[in-house]
Structures are given as structure tokens and as C-alpha cells.
Design an enzyme around this catalytic site. Structure first.
Site, PDB file in Angstrom:
ATOM      1  N   THR A 137       0.805  -1.377   0.121  1.00 22.88           N
ATOM      2  CA  THR A 137      -0.055  -0.028   0.084  1.00 22.88           C
ATOM      3  C   THR A 137       0.808   1.139  -0.049  1.00 22.88           C
ATOM      4  O   THR A 137       1.961   1.235   0.610  1.00 22.88           O
ATOM      5  CB  THR A 137      -0.863  -0.028   1.248  1.00 22.88           C
ATOM      6  OG1 THR A 137      -1.454   1.207   1.516  1.00 22.88           O
ATOM      7  CG2 THR A 137      -0.157  -0.339   2.466  1.00 22.88           C
ATOM      8  N   ASP A 138       0.194   2.483  -0.523  1.00 26.78           N
ATOM      9  CA  ASP A 138       1.040   3.701  -0.504  1.00 26.78           C
ATOM     10  C   ASP A 138       0.995   4.217   1.015  1.00 26.78           C
ATOM     11  O   ASP A 138       1.908   5.018   1.318  1.00 26.78           O
ATOM     12  CB  ASP A 138       0.488   4.791  -1.539  1.00 26.78           C
ATOM     13  CG  ASP A 138      -1.255   4.967  -1.099  1.00 26.78           C
ATOM     14  OD1 ASP A 138      -1.784   4.237  -0.064  1.00 26.78           O
ATOM     15  OD2 ASP A 138      -1.650   5.970  -1.466  1.00 26.78           O
ATOM     16  N   GLU A 139       0.312   3.693   1.901  1.00 27.48           N
ATOM     17  CA  GLU A 139       0.233   4.082   3.235  1.00 27.48           C
ATOM     18  C   GLU A 139       1.494   3.783   4.075  1.00 27.48           C
ATOM     19  O   GLU A 139       1.995   4.411   5.240  1.00 27.48           O
ATOM     20  CB  GLU A 139      -0.818   3.474   3.994  1.00 27.48           C
ATOM     21  CG  GLU A 139      -2.340   3.551   3.412  1.00 27.48           C
ATOM     22  CD  GLU A 139      -3.416   3.248   4.168  1.00 27.48           C
ATOM     23  OE1 GLU A 139      -3.348   3.056   5.444  1.00 27.48           O
ATOM     24  OE2 GLU A 139      -4.508   2.979   3.476  1.00 27.48           O
ATOM     25  N   TYR A 179      -1.819  -0.537  10.904  1.00 32.47           N
ATOM     26  CA  TYR A 179      -1.981  -1.227   9.648  1.00 32.47           C
ATOM     27  C   TYR A 179      -0.742  -1.052   8.611  1.00 32.47           C
ATOM     28  O   TYR A 179      -0.098  -1.890   8.218  1.00 32.47           O
ATOM     29  CB  TYR A 179      -3.211  -0.878   8.958  1.00 32.47           C
ATOM     30  CG  TYR A 179      -3.242  -1.184   7.488  1.00 32.47           C
ATOM     31  CD1 TYR A 179      -3.198  -2.526   6.722  1.00 32.47           C
ATOM     32  CD2 TYR A 179      -3.296  -0.131   6.410  1.00 32.47           C
ATOM     33  CE1 TYR A 179      -3.217  -2.753   5.566  1.00 32.47           C
ATOM     34  CE2 TYR A 179      -3.266  -0.710   5.005  1.00 32.47           C
ATOM     35  CZ  TYR A 179      -3.213  -1.612   4.662  1.00 32.47           C
ATOM     36  OH  TYR A 179      -3.364  -2.211   3.370  1.00 32.47           O
TER      37      TYR A 179
HETATM   38  P1  NAD Z   1      -9.569  -7.531   2.043  1.00 31.37           P
HETATM   39  O1  NAD Z   1      -9.710  -7.162   3.614  1.00 31.37           O
HETATM   40  O2  NAD Z   1     -10.642  -7.277   1.273  1.00 31.37           O
HETATM   41  O3  NAD Z   1      -9.374  -9.014   1.784  1.00 31.37           O
HETATM   42  C1  NAD Z   1      -8.074  -9.813   2.533  1.00 31.37           C
HETATM   43  C2  NAD Z   1      -8.431 -11.367   2.223  1.00 31.37           C
HETATM   44  O4  NAD Z   1      -7.283 -11.950   3.023  1.00 31.37           O
HETATM   45  C3  NAD Z   1      -9.708 -11.931   2.835  1.00 31.37           C
HETATM   46  O5  NAD Z   1     -10.256 -12.898   1.840  1.00 31.37           O
HETATM   47  C4  NAD Z   1      -9.141 -12.600   4.014  1.00 31.37           C
HETATM   48  O6  NAD Z   1      -9.777 -13.816   4.428  1.00 31.37           O
HETATM   49  C5  NAD Z   1      -7.764 -12.995   3.624  1.00 31.37           C
HETATM   50  N1  NAD Z   1      -6.903 -13.272   4.726  1.00 31.37           N
HETATM   51  C6  NAD Z   1      -6.714 -12.385   6.056  1.00 31.37           C
HETATM   52  N2  NAD Z   1      -5.951 -13.126   7.106  1.00 31.37           N
HETATM   53  C7  NAD Z   1      -5.504 -14.361   6.218  1.00 31.37           C
HETATM   54  C8  NAD Z   1      -4.471 -15.269   6.685  1.00 31.37           C
HETATM   55  N3  NAD Z   1      -4.186 -15.237   7.836  1.00 31.37           N
HETATM   56  N4  NAD Z   1      -4.244 -16.208   5.967  1.00 31.37           N
HETATM   57  C9  NAD Z   1      -5.100 -16.608   4.580  1.00 31.37           C
HETATM   58  N5  NAD Z   1      -5.971 -15.562   4.134  1.00 31.37           N
HETATM   59  C10 NAD Z   1      -6.212 -14.397   4.979  1.00 31.37           C
HETATM   60  O7  NAD Z   1      -8.303  -6.874   1.443  1.00 31.37           O
HETATM   61  P2  NAD Z   1      -8.238  -6.064   0.036  1.00 31.37           P
HETATM   62  O8  NAD Z   1      -8.658  -4.784   0.087  1.00 31.37           O
HETATM   63  O9  NAD Z   1      -8.594  -6.899  -1.019  1.00 31.37           O
HETATM   64  O10 NAD Z   1      -6.656  -5.979   0.111  1.00 31.37           O
HETATM   65  C11 NAD Z   1      -5.742  -6.972  -0.388  1.00 31.37           C
HETATM   66  C12 NAD Z   1      -4.294  -6.442  -0.504  1.00 31.37           C
HETATM   67  O11 NAD Z   1      -3.967  -5.118  -1.016  1.00 31.37           O
HETATM   68  C13 NAD Z   1      -3.684  -6.100   1.042  1.00 31.37           C
HETATM   69  O12 NAD Z   1      -2.519  -6.817   1.120  1.00 31.37           O
HETATM   70  C14 NAD Z   1      -3.790  -4.603   1.216  1.00 31.37           C
HETATM   71  O13 NAD Z   1      -2.681  -4.234   2.183  1.00 31.37           O
HETATM   72  C15 NAD Z   1      -3.469  -4.199  -0.304  1.00 31.37           C
HETATM   73  N6  NAD Z   1      -3.989  -2.977  -0.546  1.00 31.37           N
HETATM   74  C16 NAD Z   1      -5.208  -2.780  -0.469  1.00 31.37           C
HETATM   75  C17 NAD Z   1      -5.707  -1.394  -0.956  1.00 31.37           C
HETATM   76  C18 NAD Z   1      -7.186  -1.022  -0.756  1.00 31.37           C
HETATM   77  O14 NAD Z   1      -7.567   0.081  -0.987  1.00 31.37           O
HETATM   78  N7  NAD Z   1      -8.054  -1.949  -0.477  1.00 31.37           N
HETATM   79  C19 NAD Z   1      -4.677  -0.718  -1.576  1.00 31.37           C
HETATM   80  C20 NAD Z   1      -3.663  -0.756  -1.554  1.00 31.37           C
HETATM   81  C21 NAD Z   1      -3.025  -2.124  -1.109  1.00 31.37           C
HETATM   82  P1  TYD Z   2     -10.925   3.867   4.229  1.00 31.51           P
HETATM   83  O1  TYD Z   2     -11.678   3.540   3.167  1.00 31.51           O
HETATM   84  O2  TYD Z   2     -10.922   3.354   5.483  1.00 31.51           O
HETATM   85  O3  TYD Z   2      -9.323   3.636   3.450  1.00 31.51           O
HETATM   86  P2  TYD Z   2      -8.007   4.280   4.312  1.00 31.51           P
HETATM   87  O4  TYD Z   2      -8.002   4.711   5.765  1.00 31.51           O
HETATM   88  O5  TYD Z   2      -6.970   3.043   4.101  1.00 31.51           O
HETATM   89  O6  TYD Z   2      -7.368   5.166   3.429  1.00 31.51           O
HETATM   90  O7  TYD Z   2     -11.053   5.277   4.513  1.00 31.51           O
HETATM   91  C1  TYD Z   2     -10.784   6.532   3.336  1.00 31.51           C
HETATM   92  C2  TYD Z   2     -10.845   7.796   3.949  1.00 31.51           C
HETATM   93  O8  TYD Z   2     -12.269   8.019   4.184  1.00 31.51           O
HETATM   94  C3  TYD Z   2      -9.955   7.905   5.282  1.00 31.51           C
HETATM   95  O9  TYD Z   2      -9.518   9.311   4.967  1.00 31.51           O
HETATM   96  C4  TYD Z   2     -11.101   7.685   6.272  1.00 31.51           C
HETATM   97  C5  TYD Z   2     -12.260   8.258   5.774  1.00 31.51           C
HETATM   98  N1  TYD Z   2     -13.545   7.598   6.421  1.00 31.51           N
HETATM   99  C6  TYD Z   2     -14.543   8.281   6.896  1.00 31.51           C
HETATM  100  O10 TYD Z   2     -14.467   9.675   6.677  1.00 31.51           O
HETATM  101  N2  TYD Z   2     -15.663   7.620   7.206  1.00 31.51           N
HETATM  102  C7  TYD Z   2     -15.936   6.240   7.156  1.00 31.51           C
HETATM  103  O11 TYD Z   2     -16.780   5.821   7.709  1.00 31.51           O
HETATM  104  C8  TYD Z   2     -14.643   5.562   6.740  1.00 31.51           C
HETATM  105  C9  TYD Z   2     -14.653   4.105   6.673  1.00 31.51           C
HETATM  106  C10 TYD Z   2     -13.544   6.081   6.268  1.00 31.51           C
END
Ligand code: NAD
Ligand code: TYD
Length: 357
Positions: A137-139, A162
């Protein structure tokens, strides 16, 4: 171009992982096998892959319920399917949950990644025709002020449990490249949106709350900024990196699409009104400012020139179109929403809202 045959996708029942599997099976010329390893936490949903299972199940798509921290199970899976590529999505992924319960994040994101790296190293030995791709992630780069961007060489400065756990896993991945010459690539992506997104994250939470006419909780002053990317564009970038990326390198992936949260929530209210036939401002009355997230990162913005220039990738989905597509997906997939609502979702929304209210 790398030859990929048996791809182990971790976290394939989650938001991005399930979209990735669908993308690989349906939008690429890949002819090999995908093995989805997921232990189905609250965020994992088998319904997200129903179409893939019925079309490819037990032929080119296999599911193994396993925890990535379980070394002997992961070793068995590597042997059983002769894995040559790992695409590692599995993680605890929600910042708010990492604040109330950080332990699961350290277990899965740090120890789970370590376990996968160890199994890969032992199973692959000195092989060069294999790849471990880590999805991050960019975080990990921290928080920006009003100007500037995250580059691949921006120093890490994670500020939530996280992002700290993801930063640790990124460092572990590169340590295996330098120390053991494990072929690795890594990508750091901005905020994704799209179908199958668990409704604890901003966009799907707002869509579902609007549908139920519940309060729309905006944290703090609503002026935090995120850079949004359609999930399929993230996955086409990951596909580009695993096929043509250089081992030992990292690639930023971003939408180049910055939105203040409150502006985005207003826009979502308007688009939802459009699709449900209400007056333009009808849903805006639901917007409720709530207590800010502790340590809330102010702004994320990605520079992804490296990926564009070196691998020829670019975003293909314009934000207005992607958001409409996402809204329409939620409006026409009440079955999927019901599977989510029958689980832990409602409890989470209640607790989070009460904690911030
Ligand atoms: P998500 O929470 O929707 O899905 C995570 C999946 O991992 C789930 O299916 C869960 O059951 C599985 N999981 C969790 N713990 C596990 C374990 N111990 N063993 C096996 N499986 C396990 O997450 P997402 O949003 O799809 O994110 C996927 C990846 O992308 C993550 O690594 C996250 O850090 C990265 N990412 C997400 C975003 C975003 O905007 N969602 C952006 C950048 C990077
Ligand atoms: P989120 O979707 O949780 O992603 P991330 O924190 O990983 O960027 O949140 C996106 C932005 O929205 C973040 O600045 C937090 C804000 N946010 C709200 O204002 N209300 C909400 O209910 C949620 C879930 C997030």
C-alpha cells in the site's frame, strides 16, 4: 515476459484478490492454474468467486482454505500444485480495525508474509524462473501535506498499526531478495474502489448506508485526501509487474485522482440520487461529522511514472465511470450484499458509529 504456470494467490476471497483472479482468468491470455489460499476471515467471501468456481473450478481454479501463518499447510499446497508464482494479497486491511485490534495485523501481515517467504525460499531453492510478488500500500510512506507525491524512494514513515505491519512485510520481502536471492517484486498502491469491496471502507460503506438511509459518518473535518483507483486498474498493474517487472524492484500504482473525503461523499450522494430517482441533494442530509480517526493520515498521492514509463501501464477507467459502474454493481447484487450483512458487517457498523458518534 515471464512464464507463469501455477499461481498461488493469497487472499483471493477478499476484495482485490477476487477481482484479480477474475481479471487473470477472463481478461488475459493466461492458460495455467490459479490456487486461491484464503482462511476466510470476516473479509473473505466465497460468493465473490461463484462465477469463477462454476466456470473454472477444479480445472484451472482451485480453492484451499488455509491460514498463511500455517507453515506446514502452505508447504503442502506448494508441493501439491507445484507453485511457481506467488501473488500475495492476504492481509488484515482496515486501518480502523488495526487501531482497535492490532494483534491480528501483526500476525497475518508480518508473520504470515514471513511464513510465505520461508516456504517459497525452501521450496524454490536457487531457481530463477519463479516469482514472489508482494501487494502493498501507499500508506507505508506516511502522510503528505498539501503538496508533493510518494515516489518509490520516498522513505517509509508508517503511522497506523496497519501501515506499520505492511511496511514490516515490505522490508521482509526485500530482505529475502538481498539475503537469499529470492526473486521478488513489490507494488505499493493507492486506495482502490469497485465491486466486491467490503462495506467497512469509505465508498462501499457510504453506498450501503445511503441505500438504508442511515447516517454517513465523515471523520474529522472531512478534508483528508485519498487517491482513488478502480480495482481492475490495480490488477492490470499487478499483472504487468509479475509478467514484465524487474526482480528486486518496487512499483508505485496510483489513480492520479485525488479527492477530499467530503467532496467525494457529496458526489456519491448525487450519483446515488441519480440512480434511485431522488432529488439531487436528497441523501446529503444523512452526512454526519464524527470523531476523527486517531493518527488520521491527511493526504496520500502517488507518483506512478515508473510503472507507466517502464512497463507501459496506464489507468483505463475514468473515475466518474468507475464510480457509476461500482454503484450499479451494488444496486444489482443484493445477494452478495445479503451474504455480507448476514456476517459481522452490521455489528461493525454499529460499533464504529457508536465509538465515533
Ligand atoms: P480484504 O480485507 O478485502 O481481503 C483480505 C483477504 O485476505 C480476505 O479474503 C481474508 O479472508 C484473507 N486473509 C486475511 N488473513 C488471512 C490469513 N491469515 N490467511 C489467509 N488469508 C487471510 O483486503 P483487500 O482490500 O482486498 O486488500 C488486499 C491487499 O491489497 C492487502 O495486502 C492490502 O494491504 C493491499 N492494498 C489494499 C488497498 C485497498 O484500497 N483496499 C490498497 C493498496 C493495497
Ligand atoms: P478507508 O476506506 O478506511 O481507507 P484508508 O483509511 O485505508 O485510506 O478510508 C478512506 C478515507 O475515508 C479515510 O480518510 C478515512 C475516511 N473515512 C470516513 O470519513 N468515514 C468512514 O466511515 C470511513 C470508513 C472512512
Amino acid at each position: 515476459m515471464r512464464k507463469l504456470s501455477n499461481i498461488l494467490v493469497t487472499g483471493g476471497a477478499g476484495f482485490i484478490g477476487s477481482n484479480f483472479i477474475r481479471y487473470v482468468m477472463k481478461n488475459t491470455d493466461f492458460t495455467g492454474t490459479v490456487i486461491n489460499v484464503d482462511n476466510l476471515t470476516y473479509a473473505g467471501n466465497m460468493h465473490s468467486l461463484k462465477d469463477i468456481k462454476s466456470e473454472f473450478g477444479d480445472k484451472r481454479y482451485f480453492f484451499e482454505k488455509a491460514d498463511i501463518c500455517d507453515k506446514s499447510k502452505i508447504e503442502d499446497i506448494f508441493k501439491k500444485y507445484n507453485i511457481d508464482t506467488v501473488v500475495h494479497f492476504a492481509a488484515e486491511s482496515h486501518v480502523d480495525r488495526s487501531i482497535t485490534g492490532p494483534e491480528a495485523f501483526i500476525k497475518t501481515n508480518v508473520f504470515g508474509t514471513f511464513t510465505l517467504l520461508e516456504v517459497s525460499r525452501k521450496f524454490w531453492g536457487e531457481r530463477h524462473d519463479v516469482l514472489f510478488h508482494h501487494v502493498s500500500t501507499d500508506e507505508v510512506y506516511g502522510s503528505l501535506g498539501d503538496t508533493g507525491f510518494f515516489y518509490e524512494d520516498t522513505p517509509y514513515d508508517p503511522r497506523s498499526p496497519y501501515s506499520a505491519s505492511k511496511a514490516s512485510s515490505d522490508h521482509l520481502v526485500f530482505s529475502y531478495f538481498h539475503t537469499y536471492h529470492l526473486p521478488v517484486t513489490l507494488s505499493n498502491c493507492s486506495n482502490n474502489y469497485g465491486p466486491y469491496h467490503f462495506p467497512e471502507k469509505l465508498i462501499p460503506l457510504m453506498i450501503l448506508n445511503i441505500l438504508d438511509e442511515k447516517p454517513l459518518p465523515v471523520y474529522g473535518d472531512g478534508k483528508n485526501i485519498r487517491d482513488w483507483l478502480f480495482v481492475e486498474d490495480h490488477n492490470s498493474a499487478v499483472w504487468a509487474v509479475i509478467n514484465n517487472g524487474t526482480t528486486g524492484e518496487k512499483y508505485n500504482i496510483g489513480g492520479e485522482n485525488e479527492w477530499e473525503n467530503i467532496t467525494l461523499v457529496h458526489y456519491l450522494c448525487e450519483r446515488m440520487a441519480h440512480f434511485t430517482g431522488k432529488d439531487n441533494d436528497y441523501y446529503k442530509k444523512l452526512i454526519t461529522y464524527v470523531k476523527d480517526r486517531p493518527g488520521h493520515d491527511r493526504r496520500y498521492a502517488i507518483n506512478c511514472d515508473k510503472l507507466k514509463n517502464q512497463l507501459g501501464w496506464k489507468q483505463s477507467v475514468d473515475f466518474a465511470k468507475g464510480l457509476d459502474k461500482t454503484i450499479q454493481w451494488y444496486l444489482s447484487n443484493s445477494d452478495w450484499i445479503n451474504t455480507v450483512k448476514s456476517g459481522e458487517y452490521l455489528k461493525w457498523v454499529e460499533n464504529n458509529y457508536t465509538a465515533r458518534g
